[in-house]
Design a protein around this motif. Structure first.
Motif, PDB file in Angstrom:
ATOM      1  N   ALA A  54       0.843  -1.203   0.000  1.00  0.00           N
ATOM      2  CA  ALA A  54       0.000   0.000   0.000  1.00  0.00           C
ATOM      3  C   ALA A  54       0.877   1.251   0.000  1.00  0.00           C
ATOM      4  O   ALA A  54       0.578   2.233  -0.681  1.00  0.00           O
ATOM      5  CB  ALA A  54      -0.935  -0.012   1.198  1.00  0.00           C
ATOM      6  N   ILE A  57       1.991   2.652  -3.160  1.00  0.00           N
ATOM      7  CA  ILE A  57       0.954   3.278  -3.993  1.00  0.00           C
ATOM      8  C   ILE A  57       0.544   4.651  -3.473  1.00  0.00           C
ATOM      9  O   ILE A  57       0.356   5.574  -4.237  1.00  0.00           O
ATOM     10  CB  ILE A  57      -0.256   2.333  -4.111  1.00  0.00           C
ATOM     11  CG1 ILE A  57       0.141   1.186  -5.048  1.00  0.00           C
ATOM     12  CG2 ILE A  57      -1.498   3.050  -4.594  1.00  0.00           C
ATOM     13  CD1 ILE A  57      -0.925   0.190  -5.327  1.00  0.00           C
ATOM     14  N   THR A  58       0.420   4.770  -2.169  1.00  0.00           N
ATOM     15  CA  THR A  58      -0.024   6.053  -1.619  1.00  0.00           C
ATOM     16  C   THR A  58       0.431   6.214  -0.174  1.00  0.00           C
ATOM     17  O   THR A  58       0.567   5.237   0.554  1.00  0.00           O
ATOM     18  CB  THR A  58      -1.571   6.186  -1.701  1.00  0.00           C
ATOM     19  OG1 THR A  58      -1.978   7.349  -0.982  1.00  0.00           O
ATOM     20  CG2 THR A  58      -2.264   4.972  -1.089  1.00  0.00           C
ATOM     21  N   ASP A  59       0.653   7.470   0.209  1.00  0.00           N
ATOM     22  CA  ASP A  59       0.997   7.755   1.599  1.00  0.00           C
ATOM     23  C   ASP A  59      -0.253   7.871   2.463  1.00  0.00           C
ATOM     24  O   ASP A  59      -0.172   7.832   3.679  1.00  0.00           O
ATOM     25  CB  ASP A  59       1.786   9.076   1.702  1.00  0.00           C
ATOM     26  CG  ASP A  59       3.134   8.955   1.024  1.00  0.00           C
ATOM     27  OD1 ASP A  59       3.676   7.834   0.990  1.00  0.00           O
ATOM     28  OD2 ASP A  59       3.620   9.974   0.505  1.00  0.00           O
ATOM     29  N   PRO A  61      -3.595   6.093   2.238  1.00  0.00           N
ATOM     30  CA  PRO A  61      -4.639   5.190   1.734  1.00  0.00           C
ATOM     31  C   PRO A  61      -5.963   5.445   2.440  1.00  0.00           C
ATOM     32  O   PRO A  61      -5.986   5.805   3.622  1.00  0.00           O
ATOM     33  CB  PRO A  61      -4.110   3.803   2.082  1.00  0.00           C
ATOM     34  CG  PRO A  61      -3.176   4.019   3.221  1.00  0.00           C
ATOM     35  CD  PRO A  61      -2.576   5.376   3.007  1.00  0.00           C
ATOM     36  N   GLU A  62      -7.051   5.262   1.734  1.00  0.00           N
ATOM     37  CA  GLU A  62      -8.349   5.344   2.378  1.00  0.00           C
ATOM     38  C   GLU A  62      -8.481   4.181   3.352  1.00  0.00           C
ATOM     39  O   GLU A  62      -8.095   3.055   3.046  1.00  0.00           O
ATOM     40  CB  GLU A  62      -9.453   5.243   1.333  1.00  0.00           C
ATOM     41  CG  GLU A  62      -9.614   6.516   0.543  1.00  0.00           C
ATOM     42  CD  GLU A  62     -10.508   6.285  -0.645  1.00  0.00           C
ATOM     43  OE1 GLU A  62     -11.629   6.802  -0.659  1.00  0.00           O
ATOM     44  OE2 GLU A  62     -10.064   5.572  -1.562  1.00  0.00           O
ATOM     45  N   ARG A  64     -11.052   2.532   4.298  1.00  0.00           N
ATOM     46  CA  ARG A  64     -11.882   1.433   3.797  1.00  0.00           C
ATOM     47  C   ARG A  64     -11.050   0.455   2.974  1.00  0.00           C
ATOM     48  O   ARG A  64     -11.140  -0.753   3.119  1.00  0.00           O
ATOM     49  CB  ARG A  64     -13.019   1.981   2.922  1.00  0.00           C
ATOM     50  CG  ARG A  64     -13.893   0.895   2.329  1.00  0.00           C
ATOM     51  CD  ARG A  64     -14.837   1.427   1.257  1.00  0.00           C
ATOM     52  NE  ARG A  64     -15.773   0.404   0.829  1.00  0.00           N
ATOM     53  CZ  ARG A  64     -15.486  -0.532  -0.078  1.00  0.00           C
ATOM     54  NH1 ARG A  64     -14.288  -0.588  -0.626  1.00  0.00           N
ATOM     55  NH2 ARG A  64     -16.400  -1.434  -0.422  1.00  0.00           N
ATOM     56  N   GLU A  65     -10.217   0.995   2.091  1.00  0.00           N
ATOM     57  CA  GLU A  65      -9.424   0.129   1.217  1.00  0.00           C
ATOM     58  C   GLU A  65      -8.325  -0.575   2.007  1.00  0.00           C
ATOM     59  O   GLU A  65      -7.932  -1.691   1.689  1.00  0.00           O
ATOM     60  CB  GLU A  65      -8.859   0.927   0.040  1.00  0.00           C
ATOM     61  CG  GLU A  65      -9.928   1.571  -0.854  1.00  0.00           C
ATOM     62  CD  GLU A  65     -10.942   0.566  -1.404  1.00  0.00           C
ATOM     63  OE1 GLU A  65     -10.602  -0.622  -1.556  1.00  0.00           O
ATOM     64  OE2 GLU A  65     -12.102   0.971  -1.646  1.00  0.00           O
ATOM     65  N   MET A  66      -7.813   0.094   3.035  1.00  0.00           N
ATOM     66  CA  MET A  66      -6.804  -0.542   3.869  1.00  0.00           C
ATOM     67  C   MET A  66      -7.402  -1.741   4.610  1.00  0.00           C
ATOM     68  O   MET A  66      -6.772  -2.792   4.717  1.00  0.00           O
ATOM     69  CB  MET A  66      -6.256   0.491   4.856  1.00  0.00           C
ATOM     70  CG  MET A  66      -4.968   0.081   5.484  1.00  0.00           C
ATOM     71  SD  MET A  66      -3.725  -0.412   4.260  1.00  0.00           S
ATOM     72  CE  MET A  66      -2.589   0.901   4.450  1.00  0.00           C
ATOM     73  N   MET A  68      -9.905  -3.517   3.548  1.00  0.00           N
ATOM     74  CA  MET A  68     -10.101  -4.523   2.501  1.00  0.00           C
ATOM     75  C   MET A  68      -8.798  -5.301   2.272  1.00  0.00           C
ATOM     76  O   MET A  68      -8.793  -6.522   2.144  1.00  0.00           O
ATOM     77  CB  MET A  68     -10.525  -3.797   1.218  1.00  0.00           C
ATOM     78  CG  MET A  68     -10.767  -4.671   0.026  1.00  0.00           C
ATOM     79  SD  MET A  68     -12.223  -5.707   0.220  1.00  0.00           S
ATOM     80  CE  MET A  68     -13.501  -4.598  -0.421  1.00  0.00           C
ATOM     81  N   LEU A  69      -7.693  -4.540   2.246  1.00  0.00           N
ATOM     82  CA  LEU A  69      -6.378  -5.153   1.995  1.00  0.00           C
ATOM     83  C   LEU A  69      -5.950  -6.038   3.167  1.00  0.00           C
ATOM     84  O   LEU A  69      -5.599  -7.210   2.997  1.00  0.00           O
ATOM     85  CB  LEU A  69      -5.354  -4.029   1.771  1.00  0.00           C
ATOM     86  CG  LEU A  69      -3.923  -4.447   1.466  1.00  0.00           C
ATOM     87  CD1 LEU A  69      -3.841  -5.172   0.131  1.00  0.00           C
ATOM     88  CD2 LEU A  69      -2.999  -3.224   1.452  1.00  0.00           C
ATOM     89  N   GLU A 144     -19.868  -3.817   4.596  1.00  0.00           N
ATOM     90  CA  GLU A 144     -18.520  -3.279   4.401  1.00  0.00           C
ATOM     91  C   GLU A 144     -17.549  -4.005   5.333  1.00  0.00           C
ATOM     92  O   GLU A 144     -17.848  -4.209   6.516  1.00  0.00           O
ATOM     93  CB  GLU A 144     -18.497  -1.787   4.755  1.00  0.00           C
ATOM     94  CG  GLU A 144     -19.329  -0.928   3.841  1.00  0.00           C
ATOM     95  CD  GLU A 144     -18.610  -0.635   2.548  1.00  0.00           C
ATOM     96  OE1 GLU A 144     -17.491  -0.097   2.588  1.00  0.00           O
ATOM     97  OE2 GLU A 144     -19.163  -0.972   1.476  1.00  0.00           O
ATOM     98  N   ILE A 145     -16.374  -4.367   4.822  1.00  0.00           N
ATOM     99  CA  ILE A 145     -15.365  -5.045   5.634  1.00  0.00           C
ATOM    100  C   ILE A 145     -14.658  -4.022   6.525  1.00  0.00           C
ATOM    101  O   ILE A 145     -14.218  -2.973   6.052  1.00  0.00           O
ATOM    102  CB  ILE A 145     -14.336  -5.767   4.737  1.00  0.00           C
ATOM    103  CG1 ILE A 145     -15.014  -6.927   3.999  1.00  0.00           C
ATOM    104  CG2 ILE A 145     -13.153  -6.268   5.554  1.00  0.00           C
ATOM    105  CD1 ILE A 145     -14.130  -7.622   2.991  1.00  0.00           C
TER     106      ILE A 145
END
Lengths: 409, 409
Positions: A54, A57-59, A61-62, A64-66, A68-69, A144-145
């Motif tokens: 992660a 890709i970005t410093d 991260p949202e 929600r997506e974190m 998910m990951l 939502e996870i």
């Protein structure tokens, strides 16, 4: 038939060989005639590897997506452990957080569990299956996870134990139990056979990293008997329950300590009412954790304010406050780094008011200067020079007779 | 507003840099004013790594647990790609298979999609979000995680395109489109601007690995216009649609070929009725795929039976059949390895009955012996010696004029 929830952390599952060892432990429980629910964390360094990806890709991260990951980490563990159990002849079935019915708040990265829907688990348990559930993760009512933040897998284990009415929740970890102090610093430290929820809460908050405070609090609220034990060695651990039944005669149950502290003092804070909240809001907004706070009156208009923070936060804290000097209204800031906190914990203190005085005397006898003090009903903490920390821990351990093995009665 | 489904395979997402490149491609689509749904596979070698872990634990993992394990692969991809899109200013939201409403049969490792529940996707699309959905995975009505088998992500993309009424489904892959033949063997091969579903189906079944036959079939059934194009280069690919509008005058659309084949012949099969089914049941039960089958009458009582299999299956096939020699009832088995299959495909064949004859003549002119033949309405396959395969492909490509660029009309 009794039901046991057993939790394995990531370091107990870091290789497929360790997963097989965990499977053996689980099967021996099953062979004792128990229904078994296993809760697992992500394998070893998996979470770090995912964070690294992660980070490429970005410093920022949202969340929600974190979630998910990161949730993939435990999903790998549950499937592999289920395979290992089935391979050894013990039918097992894996459950993600959402499949296990772990319902959380709609908050990402640090959600609290609000409900556990156990129908699916019950059904599989009644079929004689071992359940392998993913710790650390849940799902909102909207599907939502989410993840539960630090210590999340411990919390999942306790929540499942509470919902399923388990007779015990075993937390398998790197250490063999809860100790009177850290054996790396205090050689006389010994494993406690039992400890109360409140004592464990204080120890956990003081950085005895065996259990996350949130999991202990959950266990206390739902009266779930916890046991911390080794994930590899087959010896009894430490039981955490309402009343620690043994060693009642011991006033102090443990000595905890923490390095790398700084005392920061604000001189001449102008308005006590607005000043205090301004200072701590600024620090909180900048993710700077404050531990002990001491306020002292100097004259009618101004106060001095001291508080302890981590060494690593010192530069940021000074900068944040200096930037707001006019708004907050104070004269100057000073700090002293290289400090440590030593604490004694024990529910017996409630009925023994002399404990704090005894602690200060023991330290004074060795010329260990106390810089700050903080107390709760079952805890006394003293901030001292870091180079005296180990000595202080050892003499307190001895003074409160923690090295002695006490007969059960 | 038009909606595009775009799918990226694992090799297009094998590093975080490639994920960022994919994000750029997606954003350029979005900037054309399209609603965009992205479908992704697991990153590069992730699936192999997960299989390796499972292999360290058991040789015979339960399919349910394998699906649980493998499904983590795409979950990592969707979260990282969503982060990359958001980082570049294009709000995106990731969906696992179950979140995306991909409902499948209750079959693990090779489930078929039975329903797509698009409410959640529609809602997020209407908010202006880019959807990033996990390919290859779904969920049963009971909440069990399933996977779709080989080519599963293509199928997910087509299913979402069908359910959402997408104007096109783009399959981004390693190649720039569908070619008249494999350019590594036939230098004159060129990219087809368009091809029909049926032609693509035959090519896919013949091993032109661009698209999985199941995805093509799904697209055909739901009339989803597909386009195969490069995941890195921005050039037009090959459109797969009901009627390939261009190049109608070409009878043959492509030349496909496959190496490593063996012809196995059973002499003196006693009872044609029971013998045939006995032979192929035995082979199927042992996971041996049979391709072309030819049966020839020898006398009133017995037949000879030839069929082609992969070289690698030869030993197993002979052993399986010899073990059942008495039950099946035959005289002997012979085999010839080192063979290859060359096929011509084109829907124009239906109205041009001389195509097969022309193919045989072209091969005969070069003294290439044909060992077996198989035909469908839009395909002719010939089994020949492997060392003649490349030559055969090249001369057929030339004979049917596939290298020539035809004007659109």
């Amino acid at each position: 038939m009794g039901l046991i929830v057993i939790k394995f952390g990531g370091s107990s599952l870091s290789t497929t060989d360790k997963i097989k060892n965990a499977a053996k432990r689980i099967i021996s429980l099953k062979n004792e005639g128990k229904q078994v629910v296993v809760v697992v964390s992500a394998m070893g360094k998996t979470t770090d590897q995912l964070l690294e990806l992660a980070g490429q890709i970005t410093d920022s991260p949202e969340k929600r997506e974190m979630d998910m990951l990161l949730a993939t980490g435990e999903q790998v563990s549950i499937s592999l452990l289920s395979m290992a159990l089935s391979e050894m002849g013990a039918p097992a079935v894996s459950f993600t957080g959402w499949q296990a019915g772990i319902v959380t708040e709609k908050i990402h990265s640090n959600a609290r569990i609000v409900d556990v829907k156990i129908d699916q688990l019950r059904e599989r348990l009644n079929e004689g299956k071992i359940i392998v559930a993913a710790g650390f993760q849940g799902v909102t009512e909207d599907g939502e996870i989410t993840t539960l933040g630090r210590g999340g897998s411990d919390t999942t284990a306790v929540a499942l134990a509470a919902a399923l009415g388990a007779e015990r929740c075993l937390i398998c970890t790197d250490v063999t139990g809860v100790f009177t102090s850290d054996p790396r610093y205090v050689p006389q430290a010994r494993k406690l056979p039992s400890i109360s929820y409140d004592e464990m809460l204080e120890l956990a908050n003081l950085g005895a990293g065996v259990l996350h405070p949130r999991a202990v609090e959950f266990a206390k609220n739902y009266r779930v008997p916890l046991e911390v034990r080794s994930s590899t060695e087959n010896e009894e651990g430490t039981v955490i329950e309402e009343e620690a039944s043994m060693e009642k005669n011991l006033v102090v149950r443990g000595v905890a300590f923490e390095k790398d502290m700084t005392r920061l003092t604000i001189f001449g804070l102008k308005n006590e009412m607005t000043g205090l909240s301004a200072v701590f809001s600024e620090l909180a907004n900048n993710q700077i954790d404050v531990d002990i706070i001491i306020q002292s009156q100097t004259d009618g208009n101004k106060t001095n304010l001291s508080f302890s923070i981590k060494n690593k936060d010192r530069q940021a804290a000074v900068k944040v406050l200096e930037n707001q000097k006019d708004t907050i209204g104070f004269d100057s800031i000073e700090y002293e780094a290289g400090l440590a906190k030593v604490s004694i914990v024990g529910s017996g203190m409630i009925s023994n008011p002399g404990v704090a005085a005894q602690m200060f005397q023991v330290l004074a006898d060795k010329n260990i200067q106390i810089k700050m003090v903080s107390t709760s009903e079952i805890k006394v903490s003293a901030v001292i020079n870091e180079d005296k920390m180990t000595e202080a821990a050892q003499i307190l351990h001895e003074a409160f007779n923690l090295g002695a093995v006490v007969e059960n009665f």
